[in-house]
Design an enzyme around this catalytic site. Structure first.
Site, PDB file in Angstrom:
ATOM      1  NE  ARG A 164      -4.264  -1.107   0.459  1.00 54.11           N
ATOM      2  CZ  ARG A 164      -4.398  -3.137   0.307  1.00 54.11           C
ATOM      3  NH1 ARG A 164      -3.154  -3.748  -0.189  1.00 54.11           N
ATOM      4  NH2 ARG A 164      -5.528  -3.799   0.109  1.00 54.11           N
ATOM      5  CB  SER A 236      -8.023  -1.674   4.466  1.00 55.14           C
ATOM      6  OG  SER A 236      -8.873  -2.514   3.517  1.00 55.14           O
ATOM      7  CD  GLU A 332      -5.649   1.104   2.659  1.00 61.22           C
ATOM      8  OE1 GLU A 332      -5.469   1.702   1.689  1.00 61.22           O
ATOM      9  OE2 GLU A 332      -6.086   0.110   3.312  1.00 61.22           O
TER      10      GLU A 332
HETATM   11  N1  EPU Z   1     -11.441 -10.774  10.006  1.00 59.57           N
HETATM   12  C1  EPU Z   1     -11.496 -10.636  11.795  1.00 59.57           C
HETATM   13  N2  EPU Z   1     -12.836 -10.126  11.716  1.00 59.57           N
HETATM   14  C2  EPU Z   1     -12.825  -8.682  10.836  1.00 59.57           C
HETATM   15  C3  EPU Z   1     -12.154  -8.261   9.730  1.00 59.57           C
HETATM   16  C4  EPU Z   1     -11.262  -9.731   9.600  1.00 59.57           C
HETATM   17  O1  EPU Z   1     -11.500 -11.706  12.382  1.00 59.57           O
HETATM   18  O2  EPU Z   1     -14.159  -8.308  11.159  1.00 59.57           O
HETATM   19  C5  EPU Z   1     -10.136 -11.919   9.767  1.00 59.57           C
HETATM   20  C6  EPU Z   1     -10.730 -12.525   8.665  1.00 59.57           C
HETATM   21  O3  EPU Z   1     -11.565 -13.638   9.138  1.00 59.57           O
HETATM   22  C7  EPU Z   1      -9.544 -13.405   8.541  1.00 59.57           C
HETATM   23  C8  EPU Z   1      -8.370 -11.938   8.249  1.00 59.57           C
HETATM   24  O4  EPU Z   1      -8.817 -11.065   9.189  1.00 59.57           O
HETATM   25  O5  EPU Z   1      -8.792 -14.226   9.000  1.00 59.57           O
HETATM   26  C9  EPU Z   1      -8.703 -11.513   6.986  1.00 59.57           C
HETATM   27  O6  EPU Z   1      -9.784 -11.032   7.196  1.00 59.57           O
HETATM   28  P1  EPU Z   1     -10.063 -10.498   4.904  1.00 59.57           P
HETATM   29  O7  EPU Z   1      -9.587 -11.593   4.745  1.00 59.57           O
HETATM   30  O8  EPU Z   1     -11.388  -9.969   5.145  1.00 59.57           O
HETATM   31  O9  EPU Z   1      -8.487  -9.788   4.199  1.00 59.57           O
HETATM   32  P2  EPU Z   1      -8.064  -8.086   5.184  1.00 59.57           P
HETATM   33  O10 EPU Z   1      -6.890  -8.462   5.611  1.00 59.57           O
HETATM   34  O11 EPU Z   1      -9.271  -8.242   6.684  1.00 59.57           O
HETATM   35  C10 EPU Z   1      -6.926  -6.933   3.289  1.00 59.57           C
HETATM   36  C11 EPU Z   1      -7.514  -5.739   2.259  1.00 59.57           C
HETATM   37  C12 EPU Z   1      -8.175  -5.981   1.858  1.00 59.57           C
HETATM   38  C13 EPU Z   1      -8.774  -6.987   0.237  1.00 59.57           C
HETATM   39  C14 EPU Z   1      -8.835  -8.224   1.480  1.00 59.57           C
HETATM   40  C15 EPU Z   1      -8.061  -9.663   0.962  1.00 59.57           C
HETATM   41  C16 EPU Z   1      -5.475  -4.828   3.562  1.00 59.57           C
HETATM   42  C17 EPU Z   1      -5.530  -3.098   5.135  1.00 59.57           C
HETATM   43  N3  EPU Z   1      -6.584  -4.416   3.285  1.00 59.57           N
HETATM   44  O12 EPU Z   1      -8.040  -6.632   4.494  1.00 59.57           O
HETATM   45  O13 EPU Z   1      -8.426  -4.645   1.134  1.00 59.57           O
HETATM   46  O14 EPU Z   1      -9.990  -6.625   0.346  1.00 59.57           O
HETATM   47  O15 EPU Z   1      -7.544  -7.614   2.365  1.00 59.57           O
HETATM   48  O16 EPU Z   1      -7.188  -9.514  -0.732  1.00 59.57           O
HETATM   49  O17 EPU Z   1      -4.428  -5.098   3.266  1.00 59.57           O
HETATM   50  C18 EPU Z   1      -8.655  -1.833   0.751  1.00 59.57           C
HETATM   51  O18 EPU Z   1      -7.143  -1.158   1.107  1.00 59.57           O
HETATM   52  O19 EPU Z   1      -9.527  -0.838   1.046  1.00 59.57           O
HETATM   53  C19 EPU Z   1      -8.866  -3.360   0.886  1.00 59.57           C
HETATM   54  C20 EPU Z   1     -10.586  -3.425   1.000  1.00 59.57           C
END
Ligand code: EPU
Length: 339
Positions: A164, A236, A332
């Site tokens: 990012r 995010s 972010e």
């Molecule tokens: N999780 C929870 N509770 C929540 C949210 C997440 O327990 O409320 C757990 C999920 O179960 C999972 C882990 O956290 O085990 C990761 O969650 P998720 O797969 O939704 O991905 P993320 O790391 O929260 C990142 C990116 C997103 C992108 C997704 C999918 C960043 C800051 N965010 O989110 O990007 O869509 O991975 O690859 O890196 C964005 O940048 O605006 C964005 C949406």
């Protein structure tokens, strides 16, 4: 080129805040942008360059000039049996570009389906999702110097891509306007399905095709992330924090279910959404500033919240995560305005 004075920013930020800007300029071509930077038209400094405002948190009126490029056009620059180089203007809607590539059978961007925003922001932010970052496909970025209108092309290495992050958010922040981005794609795509939820979703339609991968990503995003046209948000709100392996190990002892992934930097990347969720914030609200009930990493405007209220909520969340896990979350989104 359209120039607006004292304009509401409601349509220009995905949180839907009704702050105002002194001036908003929308150049339609690279030539128009160059003429602006050569001083052929007066504009007040400092200048804020924006895409569609999908990664920005305004906290007050903007008392100067905002520039949003509306430069369009998608082109095939070169194509051989396996590779294709395409380019798109900074003002092209990102998901329209992804859809176009998938319809043509060009692979590389499909995991980045449905990310809000415009092409020009993709290298700046190095957008990423479902195991892919846009840096994996960017060949070069064409940009115009704000100081004198000179054109520069940055190759992938020059862009200094990180999670990012890029040179456009670092050393040369605010100095260039991205006008065109070149993506190297493949006509014989190697589909990336290692991200857990994507791997599960893709099993539903059966065949692993470019179109099905795009559809699976769209399905997951729609199920977790609020549509900014309906509920104001900027995706995010925080970055996923990277901690040392020893810090991650001691946290894992206390929280064995904690998601943790090896990071390219050698550290361990944790899921900010999980940390926030564990602090009990998911679905909570302070007034109309809320934490999305399906993904705790997304802060939402549930009606009449303003930027300061979302900012204050984000401070409360940072405090909880600091107290419970001794981890400092980094935003972010870009905060613009007085606090
Ligand atoms: N999780 C929870 N509770 C929540 C949210 C997440 O327990 O409320 C757990 C999920 O179960 C999972 C882990 O956290 O085990 C990761 O969650 P998720 O797969 O939704 O991905 P993320 O790391 O929260 C990142 C990116 C997103 C992108 C997704 C999918 C960043 C800051 N965010 O989110 O990007 O869509 O991975 O690859 O890196 C964005 O940048 O605006 C964005 C949406």
């Amino acid at each position: 080129m359209k120039i607006f004075r004292n304009i509401s920013l409601k349509k220009y930020n995905t949180f839907g805040f009704d702050y105002r800007a002194n001036c908003l300029i929308l150049p339609k071509t690279e030539e128009e942008a160059i003429s602006l930077f050569r001083g052929e038209i007066f504009w007040e400094k400092p200048l804020l360059i924006m895409g569609s405002g999908s990664n920005i948190l305004f906290t007050s009126d903007f008392k100067s000039t905002i520039l949003c490029p509306e430069i369009g056009g998608i082109k095939i620059e070169e194509q051989d049996r396996e590779n294709v180089l395409i380019s798109a203007g900074a003002g092209v809607n990102w998901d329209n570009l992804v859809e176009w590539t998938v319809n043509k059978g060009f692979g590389g961007l499909e995991n980045l389906s449905l990310i809000p925003g415009l092409v020009g922001a993709t290298p700046v932010q190095n957008i990423g999702a479902y195991g892919v970052e846009v840096k994996d496909t960017i060949e070069k970025v064409r940009a115009v110097s704000i100081e004198d209108g000179a054109i520069t092309e940055f190759n992938n290495n020059d862009c200094r891509f990180e999670y990012r992050n890029s040179i456009f958010k670092g050393k040369i922040k605010g100095k260039y306007l991205v006008t065109r981005v070149y993506y190297r794609l493949t006509t014989n795509p190697l589909l990336k399905l290692d991200y857990g939820s994507l791997n599960d979703e893709i099993k539903k339609p059966g065949d692993v095709t470019l179109k099905n991968v795009r559809q699976a990503v769209i399905n997951i995003r729609r199920s977790k992330l609020p549509d900014p046209k309906i509920i104001g948000n900027a995706g995010s709100f925080f970055k996923n924090p990277v901690v040392s392996s020893s810090a991650a190990e001691s946290l894992k002892k206390m929280y064995p279910q904690m998601p943790a992934y090896e990071d390219q930097s050698g550290g361990i990347k944790l899921a900010a959404g999980w940390l926030i969720d564990q602090c009990g914030w998911k679905g909570k609200r302070i007034g109309d500033a809320g934490v999305h009930d399906k993904q705790a990493l997304v802060l939402v405007n549930l009606g009449k919240a303003n930027g300061k209220e979302i900012y204050n909520l984000s401070e409360e969340i940072k405090k909880s995560v600091r107290e419970k896990f001794s981890i400092e979350l980094e935003r972010e989104v870009e905060v613009v305005g007085t606090i």
